[in-house]
Design a protein around this motif. Sequence first.
Motif, PDB file in Angstrom:
ATOM      1  N   UNK A   1       0.854  -1.190   0.118  1.00 16.34           N
ATOM      2  CA  UNK A   1       0.108   0.079   0.097  1.00 16.34           C
ATOM      3  C   UNK A   1       0.973   1.274  -0.144  1.00 16.34           C
ATOM      4  N   UNK A   2       0.700   2.314  -0.843  1.00 15.83           N
ATOM      5  CA  UNK A   2       1.108   3.441  -0.799  1.00 15.83           C
ATOM      6  C   UNK A   2       0.173   4.590  -0.466  1.00 15.83           C
ATOM      7  N   UNK A   3       0.698   5.082   0.795  1.00 19.29           N
ATOM      8  CA  UNK A   3      -0.383   6.109   1.425  1.00 19.29           C
ATOM      9  C   UNK A   3      -0.053   7.429   0.765  1.00 19.29           C
ATOM     10  N   UNK A   4      -0.957   8.039   0.300  1.00 19.41           N
ATOM     11  CA  UNK A   4      -0.635   9.730  -0.045  1.00 19.41           C
ATOM     12  C   UNK A   4      -1.270  10.282   1.192  1.00 19.41           C
ATOM     13  N   UNK A   5      -0.164  11.203   1.519  1.00 18.95           N
ATOM     14  CA  UNK A   5      -0.593  12.246   2.607  1.00 18.95           C
ATOM     15  C   UNK A   5      -0.360  13.521   2.418  1.00 18.95           C
ATOM     16  N   UNK A   6      -1.393  14.357   2.447  1.00 20.64           N
ATOM     17  CA  UNK A   6      -1.560  15.576   2.015  1.00 20.64           C
ATOM     18  C   UNK A   6      -0.414  16.522   3.020  1.00 20.64           C
ATOM     19  N   UNK A   7       0.532  16.985   2.253  1.00 24.16           N
ATOM     20  CA  UNK A   7       1.533  17.936   3.037  1.00 24.16           C
ATOM     21  C   UNK A   7       1.646  19.270   2.132  1.00 24.16           C
ATOM     22  N   UNK A   8       0.927  19.755   1.033  1.00 28.17           N
ATOM     23  CA  UNK A   8       1.254  20.799   0.357  1.00 28.17           C
ATOM     24  C   UNK A   8       0.085  22.077   1.141  1.00 28.17           C
ATOM     25  N   UNK A   9       0.499  23.121   1.021  1.00 26.80           N
ATOM     26  CA  UNK A   9      -0.408  24.301   1.316  1.00 26.80           C
ATOM     27  C   UNK A   9      -0.812  24.919   0.040  1.00 26.80           C
ATOM     28  N   UNK A  10      -2.163  24.931  -0.101  1.00 25.14           N
ATOM     29  CA  UNK A  10      -2.594  25.749  -1.308  1.00 25.14           C
ATOM     30  C   UNK A  10      -4.080  26.274  -0.842  1.00 25.14           C
TER      31      UNK A  10
ATOM     32  N   UNK B   1      -7.114  24.922  -2.833  1.00 27.52           N
ATOM     33  CA  UNK B   1      -7.347  23.491  -2.466  1.00 27.52           C
ATOM     34  C   UNK B   1      -7.757  23.260  -0.890  1.00 27.52           C
ATOM     35  N   UNK B   2      -9.056  23.649  -0.547  1.00 28.85           N
ATOM     36  CA  UNK B   2      -9.166  23.613   0.811  1.00 28.85           C
ATOM     37  C   UNK B   2      -9.013  22.143   1.300  1.00 28.85           C
ATOM     38  N   UNK B   3      -8.468  21.957   2.589  1.00 30.70           N
ATOM     39  CA  UNK B   3      -8.237  20.611   3.150  1.00 30.70           C
ATOM     40  C   UNK B   3      -9.767  20.201   3.817  1.00 30.70           C
ATOM     41  N   UNK B   4     -10.280  19.240   3.281  1.00 28.75           N
ATOM     42  CA  UNK B   4     -11.444  18.902   4.027  1.00 28.75           C
ATOM     43  C   UNK B   4     -11.586  18.957   5.498  1.00 28.75           C
ATOM     44  N   UNK B   5     -10.581  18.915   6.185  1.00 32.72           N
ATOM     45  CA  UNK B   5     -10.522  19.223   7.714  1.00 32.72           C
ATOM     46  C   UNK B   5     -10.017  20.328   8.094  1.00 32.72           C
ATOM     47  N   UNK B   6      -9.978  21.133   7.365  1.00 26.15           N
ATOM     48  CA  UNK B   6      -9.584  22.597   7.644  1.00 26.15           C
ATOM     49  C   UNK B   6      -8.138  22.712   7.275  1.00 26.15           C
ATOM     50  N   UNK B   7      -7.329  22.543   8.448  1.00 25.58           N
ATOM     51  CA  UNK B   7      -6.062  22.930   8.256  1.00 25.58           C
ATOM     52  C   UNK B   7      -5.093  21.733   7.769  1.00 25.58           C
ATOM     53  N   UNK B   8      -3.834  21.916   7.353  1.00 19.65           N
ATOM     54  CA  UNK B   8      -3.210  20.792   6.822  1.00 19.65           C
ATOM     55  C   UNK B   8      -2.367  20.250   7.820  1.00 19.65           C
TER      56      UNK B   8
ATOM     57  N   UNK C   1       2.896  14.015  -0.002  1.00 19.92           N
ATOM     58  CA  UNK C   1       2.754  15.260  -1.207  1.00 19.92           C
ATOM     59  C   UNK C   1       2.949  16.657  -0.772  1.00 19.92           C
ATOM     60  N   UNK C   2       4.189  16.845  -0.780  1.00 20.55           N
ATOM     61  CA  UNK C   2       4.629  18.056  -0.250  1.00 20.55           C
ATOM     62  C   UNK C   2       4.541  19.294  -1.293  1.00 20.55           C
ATOM     63  N   UNK C   3       4.073  19.202  -2.295  1.00 18.50           N
ATOM     64  CA  UNK C   3       3.695  20.592  -3.226  1.00 18.50           C
ATOM     65  C   UNK C   3       4.992  21.366  -3.323  1.00 18.50           C
ATOM     66  N   UNK C   4       4.701  22.601  -3.909  1.00 21.83           N
ATOM     67  CA  UNK C   4       5.936  23.253  -4.258  1.00 21.83           C
ATOM     68  C   UNK C   4       6.767  23.468  -3.290  1.00 21.83           C
ATOM     69  N   UNK C   5       7.971  23.518  -3.185  1.00 19.87           N
ATOM     70  CA  UNK C   5       8.939  24.060  -2.194  1.00 19.87           C
ATOM     71  C   UNK C   5       8.637  23.633  -0.971  1.00 19.87           C
ATOM     72  N   UNK C   6       8.199  22.128  -0.750  1.00 23.06           N
ATOM     73  CA  UNK C   6       7.873  21.666   0.413  1.00 23.06           C
ATOM     74  C   UNK C   6       9.159  21.330   1.374  1.00 23.06           C
TER      75      UNK C   6
END
Length: 360
Positions: free
Chosen positions: A96-105, A108-115, A207-212
């Motif tokens: 299993x490869x677990x994608x974890x959101x670590x990008x600020x944008x 693209x609102x995070x469903x739980x509020x903060x990243x 998933x660190x996004x740009x300049x993470x």
Amino acid sequence: MRLGIIGLPQAGKTTIFNALTGSDRPVGPGSGRFEVNTAVVPVPDPRVDRLSAMFNPRKTIYAQVTYADIAGLSGESDKTGLSGPLLNQLATMDDLEQAVRAFEDPTVPHPAGAVDPRRDLAGLDGELLLNDMLAVERKLERLDEDLRKGIVKDKAMHGLELALFRRLQAALGAEQPLRDLDLAPAEEKLLASYQLLTRKPMLVVFNVGEGGAGLDLPAYPHTRSGVVALQGQLEMEIAQLAPDEAAAFLQEYGIAEPSRFRVIRLSYDLLGLESFFTVGEDEVRAWTVRRGATAPEAAGEIHTDLQKGFIRAEVAAYAELIAAGGLNELKAKGKLRLEGKDYVVQDGDIVHVRFSPPAK
Ligand SMILES: Nc1nc2c(ncn2[C@@H]2O[C@H](COP(=O)(O)OP(=O)(O)OP(=O)(O)O)[C@@H](O)[C@H]2O)c(=O)[nH]1
Ligand SMILES: [Mg+2]
């Protein structure tokens, strides 16, 4: 090999799937419902390219992996566990490869509020842990019931299963994934028919996004687990470029190699896999075997007849073939070894199997 990309809604699963496979599945707010995209990709291997240049064969065949982008997990644990179709899909995966959101944008609102990668990682793991716990408890109930009804035929087996599943229950109760447990081969065999998800190797993909670069990412100190950080969106764009454009792009962003190379290597490591090669004018080909596989087992990857009729294998190390400059030069130097059925294949071995064809 089947690698399942999982993660919370909107973590970037499809973006990463596209980055790893060069697909262009639509990204963005999904339904959150169970859905699977799959793609088969060749395993990039510069050794295959070198060998292909050396032999100039009619066909060059890379090893292959299947990636599946599996939506449907939510991080919310309820007492019913995962739906049957979702569980069945996850159960067929080798890791299993677990994608974890670590990008600020902000767009693209995070469903739980903060990243918050730490919270998201724990949330999804919690869902897998609970699902395994439900399966383990169901099994323990059945074992109890059999005892009460007096229908236990094999007392020793019953005792073994009881001890094992209690051990699993204790680990899961302590929020420990089952892959952390050191099990005997016989115990491993007992578990083969249960769809225990936390027993599978896990690669955490931040998933660190740009300049993470400066992010504080949680550690993942588990057995048969790994961590990788990549810029999902950027890598997805790179994967859709022509090779020469991609090279220029990578250089511009200071990325040493596309993450899809690294992710596959990490997955091979996690799964304890390695490659060997067959070469010739007709075909240069990479094959995948479990580390520690013997020559006949490797031959069996090519064809069962080669395993059954295995006599010997002519073997050379990749580096020696490259150094010699060709098969004939290698033979002249006496570097082509004859190995028997106990030989343990090494990563990068060039293998030619001698076998007696089955009688018709
Ligand atoms: N800025 C930025 N946005 C990203 C990155 N990766 C993904 N996104 C955005 O995040 C959103 C979710 O990405 P998806 O790949 O669709 O996420 P998912 O996990 O597949 O979502 P579901 O399938 O709906 O659960 C999309 O709007 C993406 O464009 C990134 O590296 N940087
Ligand atoms: Mg998606």
